[in-house]
Motif scaffolding. Structure first.
Motif: not given
Length: 356
Positions: A281-295
């Motif tokens: 779950i951490k990985q899933e949410f982290a991917v979403e957030l980092i992808a958003e922040k780093e475009k």
């Protein structure tokens, strides 16, 4: 979250497991524990990440390909091309297929019976005297051999030092062909000499070592990231969904080993079922957030290229067939995770391992 992985054994089982556990392959790396360093935080309403750039991980080296590696690889390949022998008795170096039944003091014992067992004569795979006693026998013969288990037989201590009688039926004899110039046509489409073929094998092994090193680095980076992820409260529905998915994906393997999923995961990955679910779950949410922040957006070209690569990796000739099996949304998640993973690797810091 769908799951489709592959395992081993029968062709059907391989194909079945490919389809059932695909998503877990890209997620299992999160279960390793490493400590990352603090840095600028990013967060949303799902997760807080204390650091994702400049993660420090142990330096990963690409293993050197040795002459022994090349010879071992060629030997393994040649063993898949074994040729039957029908006109002579067994000799040292032959491969034989046998049925056997062992007895100690006239009684059968666990592990002492097998059918269609393949054995290389002279490999030292079986207990001393077993393989040598098969030499000189012909296909179709049934015979008894007398052997003694080693004084310290770790596979079954109760058998240590015991005398045993094995009844053996010799079903088949085969030999591994020698590497010759004439055989090259069956081994390579480009090599015309044995040296060229060995160089080809070396390049393949080097590529494999590089992929292994990258995979190891990827695991370390994901693990370091997970150590820098904080979820204050896990949704019971989400946790239940992921836990159920893991149980579904590992239940068959666990049953094969006579254990439950939690014990299997604890034994092989060093975490509990609950911890694995939370890490995923951490990985899933982290991917979403980092992808958003780093475009780190996924283009149509990225998707089509990645889909083709995954289809090939999992044994599908038709990429669309793979997409239909896995689901487009799942493929997109996998590719987005890979894109974020590549970003983390590019921005990590590999440091020499401490001797402590």
């Amino acid at each position: 979250m769908k799951g489709h992985l592959r395992d081993y054994d029968i062709e059907r089982w391989v194909k079945k497991m490919k389809k059932r556990m695909l998503a877990v392959v890209v997620g299992l790396c999160t279960v390793i524990s490493l400590v990352g360093c603090g840095n600028k935080e990013i967060s949303n309403d799902k997760i807080r990440i204390t650091q994702y750039k400049g993660l420090e991980v142990d330096k990963v080296e690409v293993a050197e390909v040795t002459d022994a590696d090349i010879e071992s690889s060629i030997k393994s390949t040649l063993q898949t091309m074994k040729q039957p022998v029908t006109d002579r008795a067994v000799e040292s170096g032959d491969f034989v297929t046998i049925d056997y039944a062992g007895k100690v003091d006239g009684e059968a014992f666990d592990g002492g019976t097998a059918e269609d067992a393949e054995l290389e004569i002279g490999s030292g795979t079986f207990i001393p005297g077993f393989e040598d006693a098969i030499i000189g026998h012909n296909i179709g013969e049934t015979f008894d051999i007398d052997v003694t288990f080693p004084d310290e037989y770790k596979n079954n201590e109760a058998l240590s030092g015991k005398a045993a009688v094995f009844t053996i039926t010799l079903d088949a004899i085969s030999v591994v062909p020698e590497l010759t110039k004439e055989l090259l046509a069956d081994l390579s489409t480009t090599a015309t000499t044995i040296e060229e073929y060995k160089e080809e094998v070396k390049k393949d092994l080097q590529k494999s070592n590089e992929e292994t090193a990258k995979g190891n680095l990827e695991q370390l980076v994901w693990a370091a990231l997970i150590e820098n992820c904080v979820i204050e409260t896990y949704s019971e529905d989400k946790l239940s969904e992921v836990t159920s998915e893991i149980e579904s994906q590992f239940s068959y393997i666990a049953s094969m080993y006579g254990t439950d999923v939690d014990a299997l995961i604890q034994n092989y990955y060093g975490v509990s079922l609950d911890e694995m679910a939370k890490n995923l779950i951490k990985q899933e949410f982290a991917v979403e957030l980092i992808a958003e922040k780093e475009k780190l957006t996924l283009s149509d070209e990225d998707y089509e290229k990645g889909l083709a690569e995954y289809a090939k990796q999992y044994g599908y000739d038709d990429a669309k067939e793979f997409e239909e099996m896995a689901g487009k949304e799942e493929v997109e998640k996998m590719l987005q995770q890979k894109k974020v993973g590549d970003f983390l690797i590019e921005n990590c810091k590999q440091v020499e391992k401490s001797d402590k």
